[in-house]
Motif scaffolding. Structure first.
Motif, PDB file in Angstrom:
ATOM      1  N   SER A 345       0.808  -1.212   0.000  1.00 26.17           N
ATOM      2  CA  SER A 345       0.000   0.000   0.000  1.00 26.17           C
ATOM      3  C   SER A 345       0.847   1.271   0.000  1.00 26.17           C
ATOM      4  CB  SER A 345      -0.922  -0.008   1.227  1.00 26.17           C
ATOM      5  OG  SER A 345      -0.110  -0.027   2.385  1.00 26.17           O
ATOM      6  N   ASP A 346       2.185   1.151   0.108  1.00 25.58           N
ATOM      7  CA  ASP A 346       3.037   2.343   0.144  1.00 25.58           C
ATOM      8  C   ASP A 346       2.933   3.152  -1.142  1.00 25.58           C
ATOM      9  OD1 ASP A 346       3.876   1.673   2.610  1.00 25.58           O
ATOM     10  OD2 ASP A 346       5.841   0.907   1.994  1.00 25.58           O
ATOM     11  N   LEU A 347       3.052   4.461  -0.953  1.00 30.78           N
ATOM     12  CA  LEU A 347       3.061   5.329  -2.129  1.00 30.78           C
ATOM     13  C   LEU A 347       4.373   5.174  -2.874  1.00 30.78           C
ATOM     14  CD1 LEU A 347       1.550   8.467  -0.420  1.00 30.78           C
ATOM     15  CD2 LEU A 347       0.481   7.123  -2.237  1.00 30.78           C
ATOM     16  N   ARG A 348       4.263   5.265  -4.210  1.00 28.83           N
ATOM     17  CA  ARG A 348       5.469   5.174  -5.029  1.00 28.83           C
ATOM     18  C   ARG A 348       5.531   6.361  -5.966  1.00 28.83           C
ATOM     19  NH1 ARG A 348       6.780   0.427  -3.455  1.00 28.83           N
ATOM     20  NH2 ARG A 348       5.112  -1.086  -3.151  1.00 28.83           N
ATOM     21  N   PRO A 349       6.714   6.671  -6.458  1.00 27.15           N
ATOM     22  CA  PRO A 349       6.819   7.791  -7.400  1.00 27.15           C
ATOM     23  C   PRO A 349       5.868   7.587  -8.564  1.00 27.15           C
ATOM     24  CG  PRO A 349       8.998   7.068  -6.739  1.00 27.15           C
ATOM     25  CD  PRO A 349       8.014   6.104  -6.120  1.00 27.15           C
ATOM     26  N   GLY A 350       5.187   8.651  -8.936  1.00 25.49           N
ATOM     27  CA  GLY A 350       4.255   8.568 -10.055  1.00 25.49           C
ATOM     28  C   GLY A 350       2.813   8.426  -9.604  1.00 25.49           C
ATOM     29  N   ASP A 351       2.584   8.014  -8.342  1.00 24.56           N
ATOM     30  CA  ASP A 351       1.211   7.850  -7.857  1.00 24.56           C
ATOM     31  C   ASP A 351       0.521   9.213  -7.761  1.00 24.56           C
ATOM     32  OD1 ASP A 351       1.796   5.224  -7.644  1.00 24.56           O
ATOM     33  OD2 ASP A 351       1.819   5.157  -5.439  1.00 24.56           O
ATOM     34  N   ALA A 352      -0.753   9.247  -8.108  1.00 25.77           N
ATOM     35  CA  ALA A 352      -1.541  10.473  -7.953  1.00 25.77           C
ATOM     36  C   ALA A 352      -2.043  10.522  -6.521  1.00 25.77           C
ATOM     37  CB  ALA A 352      -2.709  10.476  -8.930  1.00 25.77           C
ATOM     38  N   VAL A 353      -1.835  11.660  -5.857  1.00 23.93           N
ATOM     39  CA  VAL A 353      -2.241  11.767  -4.454  1.00 23.93           C
ATOM     40  C   VAL A 353      -3.040  13.046  -4.229  1.00 23.93           C
ATOM     41  CG1 VAL A 353      -0.363  10.427  -3.440  1.00 23.93           C
ATOM     42  CG2 VAL A 353      -0.051  12.868  -3.886  1.00 23.93           C
ATOM     43  N   GLN A 354      -3.752  13.041  -3.083  1.00 19.11           N
ATOM     44  CA  GLN A 354      -4.385  14.282  -2.648  1.00 19.11           C
ATOM     45  C   GLN A 354      -3.816  14.642  -1.280  1.00 19.11           C
ATOM     46  OE1 GLN A 354      -8.684  14.573  -2.977  1.00 19.11           O
ATOM     47  NE2 GLN A 354      -8.713  15.849  -1.140  1.00 19.11           N
ATOM     48  N   LEU A 355      -3.368  15.911  -1.133  1.00 18.01           N
ATOM     49  CA  LEU A 355      -2.804  16.383   0.134  1.00 18.01           C
ATOM     50  C   LEU A 355      -3.854  17.211   0.850  1.00 18.01           C
ATOM     51  CD1 LEU A 355       0.694  17.581  -1.181  1.00 18.01           C
ATOM     52  CD2 LEU A 355       0.129  15.375  -0.145  1.00 18.01           C
ATOM     53  N   ASN A 356      -3.962  17.003   2.193  1.00 19.41           N
ATOM     54  CA  ASN A 356      -4.935  17.761   2.977  1.00 19.41           C
ATOM     55  C   ASN A 356      -4.257  18.339   4.216  1.00 19.41           C
ATOM     56  OD1 ASN A 356      -7.341  16.596   1.504  1.00 19.41           O
ATOM     57  ND2 ASN A 356      -6.379  14.752   2.360  1.00 19.41           N
ATOM     58  N   TRP A 357      -4.579  19.545   4.580  1.00 19.03           N
ATOM     59  CA  TRP A 357      -4.156  20.063   5.884  1.00 19.03           C
ATOM     60  C   TRP A 357      -5.146  21.112   6.369  1.00 19.03           C
ATOM     61  CZ3 TRP A 357      -1.742  21.097   1.311  1.00 19.03           C
ATOM     62  CH2 TRP A 357      -1.588  22.431   0.937  1.00 19.03           C
ATOM     63  N   ALA A 358      -5.278  21.175   7.686  1.00 21.44           N
ATOM     64  CA  ALA A 358      -6.257  22.066   8.294  1.00 21.44           C
ATOM     65  C   ALA A 358      -5.758  23.501   8.273  1.00 21.44           C
ATOM     66  CB  ALA A 358      -6.511  21.625   9.739  1.00 21.44           C
ATOM     67  N   PRO A 359      -6.689  24.470   8.190  1.00 19.53           N
ATOM     68  CA  PRO A 359      -6.263  25.873   8.144  1.00 19.53           C
ATOM     69  C   PRO A 359      -5.458  26.276   9.381  1.00 19.53           C
ATOM     70  CG  PRO A 359      -8.580  25.687   7.578  1.00 19.53           C
ATOM     71  CD  PRO A 359      -8.146  24.325   8.018  1.00 19.53           C
ATOM     72  N   GLU A 360      -5.779  25.706  10.564  1.00 20.63           N
ATOM     73  CA  GLU A 360      -5.052  26.133  11.775  1.00 20.63           C
ATOM     74  C   GLU A 360      -3.597  25.652  11.777  1.00 20.63           C
ATOM     75  OE1 GLU A 360      -8.239  23.126  12.979  1.00 20.63           O
ATOM     76  OE2 GLU A 360      -8.008  24.810  11.630  1.00 20.63           O
ATOM     77  N   GLN A 361      -3.271  24.694  10.886  1.00 15.92           N
ATOM     78  CA  GLN A 361      -1.881  24.248  10.784  1.00 15.92           C
ATOM     79  C   GLN A 361      -1.085  25.081   9.782  1.00 15.92           C
ATOM     80  OE1 GLN A 361      -1.072  22.465  13.002  1.00 15.92           O
ATOM     81  NE2 GLN A 361      -2.664  20.968  13.529  1.00 15.92           N
ATOM     82  N   ALA A 362      -1.764  25.952   9.078  1.00 14.28           N
ATOM     83  CA  ALA A 362      -1.054  26.797   8.107  1.00 14.28           C
ATOM     84  C   ALA A 362      -0.841  28.166   8.745  1.00 14.28           C
ATOM     85  CB  ALA A 362      -1.850  26.912   6.814  1.00 14.28           C
ATOM     86  N   MET A 363       0.393  28.398   9.207  1.00 19.31           N
ATOM     87  CA  MET A 363       0.682  29.633   9.925  1.00 19.31           C
ATOM     88  C   MET A 363       1.023  30.727   8.924  1.00 19.31           C
ATOM     89  SD  MET A 363       2.985  27.812  12.836  1.00 19.31           S
ATOM     90  CE  MET A 363       3.977  26.998  11.637  1.00 19.31           C
ATOM     91  N   CYS A 364       0.402  31.866   9.132  1.00 17.71           N
ATOM     92  CA  CYS A 364       0.505  32.917   8.130  1.00 17.71           C
ATOM     93  C   CYS A 364       1.058  34.190   8.772  1.00 17.71           C
ATOM     94  CB  CYS A 364      -0.908  33.110   7.568  1.00 17.71           C
ATOM     95  SG  CYS A 364      -1.114  34.558   6.594  1.00 17.71           S
ATOM     96  N   TYR A 365       2.197  34.696   8.267  1.00 13.61           N
ATOM     97  CA  TYR A 365       2.868  35.857   8.859  1.00 13.61           C
ATOM     98  C   TYR A 365       2.969  36.987   7.839  1.00 13.61           C
ATOM     99  CZ  TYR A 365       4.362  32.463  12.329  1.00 13.61           C
ATOM    100  OH  TYR A 365       4.381  31.508  13.285  1.00 13.61           O
ATOM    101  N   ALA A 366       2.819  38.188   8.349  1.00 16.40           N
ATOM    102  CA  ALA A 366       3.007  39.338   7.454  1.00 16.40           C
ATOM    103  C   ALA A 366       4.463  39.376   7.021  1.00 16.40           C
ATOM    104  CB  ALA A 366       2.648  40.619   8.196  1.00 16.40           C
ATOM    105  N   ARG A 367       4.685  39.784   5.767  1.00 16.32           N
ATOM    106  CA  ARG A 367       6.047  39.839   5.284  1.00 16.32           C
ATOM    107  C   ARG A 367       6.598  41.252   5.393  1.00 16.32           C
ATOM    108  NH1 ARG A 367       6.843  38.208  -0.394  1.00 16.32           N
ATOM    109  NH2 ARG A 367       4.620  37.785  -0.449  1.00 16.32           N
TER     110      ARG A 367
END
Lengths: 367, 286, 288
Positions: A345-367
């Motif tokens: 079941s391991d992912l291998r190069p070439g596999d199509a995937v979907q990535l998910n992450w919650a908004p609270e894990q995406a830290m956003c800083y003014a530049r």
């Protein structure tokens, strides 16, 4: 206020200028008694200069240093009760182990009869009881390390400074010494100030860590605070790994910012202080918070979360810390942690995937 | 190995060449030393049998070197000059090492070149220039103040100064090289452990320099001992051994007693050179 | 206050250096130049002028001797380099670990034996009644004694012998610092033996070569014992002229002029050598 007694070391508004270069710029902090404090920063950030000021090898341009509540500015380095473990240890090659440890005692005028007892005691405590007669060049790297610490601890210092002492060791020994240093600090119950550019050393050993950049402290806090709640984008980028995007805030609602990245993606993230609509921002997402699923098994994307379709570019196998590199729709590479079991079941190069992450894990800083 | 060693013939030829070179290197020394033991009045073949007379015999015509007053006196003066020059030059060299390795001052490079310069001035010229200056001062003092300064006339003090003038460069280079290798955080560590500046110097820095100081002293002594060119112009009545031997070689004609001295000096300077190399060795790293 | 202590210690360290260089090097040389510009017009009467230098130019023996000394010194330097380089390379790169130290020591020890003794050894070997002549007679190769001394070839051999170790020692230290992998990479990339030597080894060893050449040239041009003892009274070495003027004729003014000429000549050659090779004094001679 009895604060002064509770803190072994307190710096206020400390600065050091070399010409127009501000090596250390208005740094203030205090270190509670008996704690392990690290100063973490890239090379050239001023951490060594800060340490040398505490030891007395440099005079501050401004500010004050208190040790056990007393200012030490007018005390020369050989009279301060702050001991230091040097980067390359600086053990004296012309003396044996016993003489190295006895050196400070002799300088302090300890009666001759008491010296052997004290040296043997400290050798016991670092678990090297029989090396007194060895020459320095007969010791292993780890033993040298401990002798360098013992040489300072025998003088019962108020504060022990350690200037990247693990830098010269090989990886395996370095891992072992991290644990050992922490144990030694507990055993002696002395305040350790540890300088390093290696975040894992700082995170593993310290009670508190200061992240230093361009002469200033960016953030002071417990290791997990630095990791999970970085105060600035520098800390977010310097401590731990992260995926990083640059973008512009389109709107903020309910504490969630919608950001359009420069590569044209749309992302939901958690805005930090100072982030306003229309402002340019940096977004940091740690690989372990990005989940990867095969595209065939993934459900429809959740409108309140982030989802990205891509193709596995390569698998970086590293046991429990394995990771995949995914090429997203805008051709950039995104890192995500995965479990590699060795099964089918391991992912291998070439596999199509979907990535998910919650908004609270995406830290956003003014530049 | 950093050469294509699969060519066996080439390597053999190379080895032969190196061997021949060392024979060339040793031949005159062996010749000079061996005839000391020949029981003959002339240092030449044929071999007349083994003898130690040229070292220990106390009567003419086979006066041994240890009974030859003039040679012994030369040896004594050479020793005195060597010790003075070596001690003085090592002291100044240690100061120079700190000055150039640690000091920061304007035109440092220029002064550094000045320091090296005596090494590329022919010894003969160092000799005459010091002779000229000393005599000028001495004459000036005598003419104007009627003071005779014996020290400035050719003799032991001038020989010492003349040799010192270029040997100091050699010793400075030896000691500086060692000081450059010194990790100055060791001094900071000692200060940090509570030592005073003087104590740091005495217990950490100087012990680190000690091998180089000893080696430099020996080298200075040997260079002084064998010096001829500079000494030639500055020598007074207290002639060191090289001058005595040269006079004897040029004027009297050589007897095997000169071979005895040669043998003695070859062994002596060889041993000293060996010591100077050995003290500079660092202990093996583990 | 700390600044004052620093300045004071700098001054204290500078003092011996300044005394040494000013009193024993700079002033004596200025004095020598000054003396060389004085002409003796009558007993104890002097005039300022270039007379001593004009004498030098007008007397062919003098400038011939200087030219001869210079050209033979250059020849000796070249020979010492050609003979010494393979030896140094062998010691630094080809000999095994243990024999390397021993061979280097074998080179260092004769370095400290006086020139006088070494020349004496050659005399015993080469003179008419010497070891070589006698041995050849015994073997029946020659019928009567042959004098090998007192000719230019012998002087050159003797000089090369005297100075060659000063060439080998800096070369060994320089070559010792060269990574073997550099040479191996040179071969690996397809270089032939001579190409590797010319493109890799020699450029790397250049500071050592220049250092050795400077020291060897200075020692040769300034040598006194070897030319006199092996070349005899007519060896025509320039230092002999200086000695002659100073000690025998007691003509210090002209001796000083000769001394200055020798110094100027050798400095010129050294300067030209440094210029041609693109090196400087501090990174060559001072490296050892």
């Amino acid at each position: 206020m009895n604060d002064a007694v509770e803190h072994d070391l307190e710096c206020t508004g400390l600065s050091k200028h070399f010409g127009s270069v501000r090596a250390v710029d208005d740094v203030s902090f205090r270190i509670p008694k008996g704690s392990f404090f690290s100063i973490l920063g890239p090379s050239g950030c001023g951490k060594t200069t800060l340490m040398r000021m505490i030891a007395g090898f440099e005079n501050p341009s401004d500010g004050d240093i208190h040790i056990k509540g007393r200012s030490v500015l007018n005390i020369p380095p050989n009279k301060r009760n702050v001991k230091m473990v040097f980067q390359h240890l600086a053990l004296f090659p012309m003396m044996n182990v016993f003489e190295n440890i006895a050196y400070g005692l002799r300088c302090a005028g300890t009666p001759k009869s008491e010296i052997p007892q004290k040296v043997n005691d400290v050798l016991e405590r670092i678990a090297l009881p029989d090396v007194g007669n060895r020459e320095i060049h007969q010791l292993s790297g780890g033993q040298k390390q401990r002798i360098a610490i013992a040489r300072c601890m025998v003088l019962d210092p108020d504060v022990l400074l350690l200037d990247e002492p693990l830098g010269a060791l090989d990886l395996k020994l370095r891992e072992a010494m991290k644990i050992e240093l922490k144990l030694l600090q507990h055993q002696f119950n002395t305040t350790f100030i540890y300088i390093t550019h290696d975040q894992s050393e700082a995170l593993v050993m310290s009670d508190n860590v200061a992240v230093m950049n361009e002469g200033r402290f960016e953030q002071v806090g417990k290791p997990e605070e630095l990791y999970h709640k970085p105060a600035t984008s520098f800390v977010a980028g310097f401590v731990g790994d992260s995926n990083r995007w640059a973008g512009k805030v389109e709107e903020i609602s309910d504490g969630v910012a919608k950001v359009a990245t420069e590569a044209g993606l749309s992302m939901l993230c958690k805005p930090q202080a100072g982030v306003v609509t229309g402002a340019p921002v940096s977004i940091f997402v740690r690989p372990e918070f990005i989940g990867a699923q095969r595209a065939s098994e993934a459900g429809p994307p959740d409108a309140n979360s982030n989802a990205l379709a891509g193709k596995v570019d390569s698998v970086l196998f590293n046991g429990a810390n394995s990771r995949i590199l995914v090429r997203g729709p805008s051709a950039e590479l995104i890192e995500a942690d995965v479990v590699v079991t060795g099964g089918t079941s391991d992912l291998r190069p070439g596999d199509a995937v979907q990535l998910n992450w919650a908004p609270e894990q995406a830290m956003c800083y003014a530049r | 190995m950093a050469v294509s060693t699969h060519n066996k013939g080439f390597l053999l030829g190379y080895r032969l060449y190196v061997g021949a070179f060392f024979v060339f290197l040793a031949a005159p020394l062996i010749a000079a030393g061996t005839f000391a033991f020949n029981d003959s009045l002339f240092p030449a073949l044929p071999w007349q049998g083994f003898t130690l007379d040229w070292f220990f015999n106390d009567t003419e015509p086979k006066l041994g070197m240890f009974h030859d007053r003039r040679l012994l006196r030369g040896l004594y003066y050479s020793g005195v000059i060597g010790v003075l020059v070596a001690s003085l030059s090592v002291f100044v060299a240690t100061c120079n090492a700190f000055l150039f390795v640690r000091g920061e001052f304007p035109a440092k490079n220029f002064f550094y070149i000045l320091m090296i310069l005596p090494l590329v001035i022919p010894g003969v010229i160092l000799g005459i220039s010091i002779l000229v200056m000393a005599s000028n001062i001495a004459n000036g003092m005598e003419d104007n103040f009627s003071i005779e300064i014996e020290m400035l006339r050719p003799g032991l003090p001038l020989v010492v100064l003349g040799q010192f003038s270029f040997i100091t460069t050699i010793t400075s280079l030896v000691i500086s090289a060692r000081l450059k290798k010194f990790d100055s955080s060791m001094e900071e560590a000692a200060l940090n452990l509570g030592a005073t500046r003087a104590r740091v110097l005495r217990t950490v820095t100087l012990p680190f320099l000690r091998p180089a100081i000893i080696a430099a002293w020996i080298v200075a002594f040997l260079v002084s001992f064998e010096n001829f060119n500079t000494t030639l112009f500055l020598v007074g009545s207290e002639a060191p051994l090289t001058i005595t031997m040269f006079d004897r070689m040029a004027k009297v004609g050589s007897t095997p007693v000169l071979n005895a001295v040669s043998f003695f000096l070859i062994i002596g300077s060889g041993l000293l050179a060996l010591v100077s190399v050995l003290v500079q060795r660092d202990p093996p790293e583990t | 206050m700390q600044g004052d202590v620093k300045r004071l210690s700098l001054i204290l360290l500078f003092a011996p250096f300044a005394l040494w260089i000013v009193l024993l090097i700079i002033l004596p040389h200025l004095g020598m130049v000054y003396l060389s510009l004085r002409e003796k017009v009558a007993p104890r009467v002097y005039e300022f002028g270039f007379g001593n230098y004009i004498d030098f130019i007008q007397e062919p023996i003098y400038w011939n001797t200087l030219l001869r000394t210079g050209s033979m010194s250059i020849l000796v330097t070249v020979l010492a380099l050609l003979i010494g380089f393979p030896i140094a390379y062998y010691i630094a790169k080809i000999a095994g670990r243990r024999s390397r130290g021993a061979l280097f020591l074998l080179c260092l020890i004769p370095l400290w034996v006086s020139d006088l003794i070494r020349a004496f050894g050659w005399i015993l070997l080469l003179r008419e009644t010497g070891v070589i002549s006698t041995s050849l007679q015994t073997m029946g190769l020659i019928s009567e004694p042959v004098e090998f001394l007192y000719n230019d070839a012998t002087v050159i051999v003797g000089l090369v012998y005297t100075v060659i170790l000063f060439m080998i020692v800096p070369l060994v230290s320089t070559l010792d610092g060269m990574d073997d992998a550099m040479v191996e990479a040179g071969y690996n990339l397809g270089g032939s033996g001579p190409t590797v030597l010319r493109r890799i080894i020699i450029p790397y060893a250049m500071p050592g070569i220049v250092a050795g050449c400077i020291v060897v040239f200075m020692l040769t041009a300034g040598s006194y014992l070897t030319p006199i003892l092996l070349g005899g009274k007519n060896s025509s070495w320039f230092t002999e002229q200086i000695y002659d003027q100073f000690i025998t004729r007691f003509n210090w003014e002209s001796g000083a002029a000769f001394g200055f000429l020798l110094l100027a000549f050798t400095s010129l050659v050294v300067w030209a050598g440094l210029r041609l090779t693109g090196q400087n004094l501090a990174n060559t001679v001072a490296k050892n």
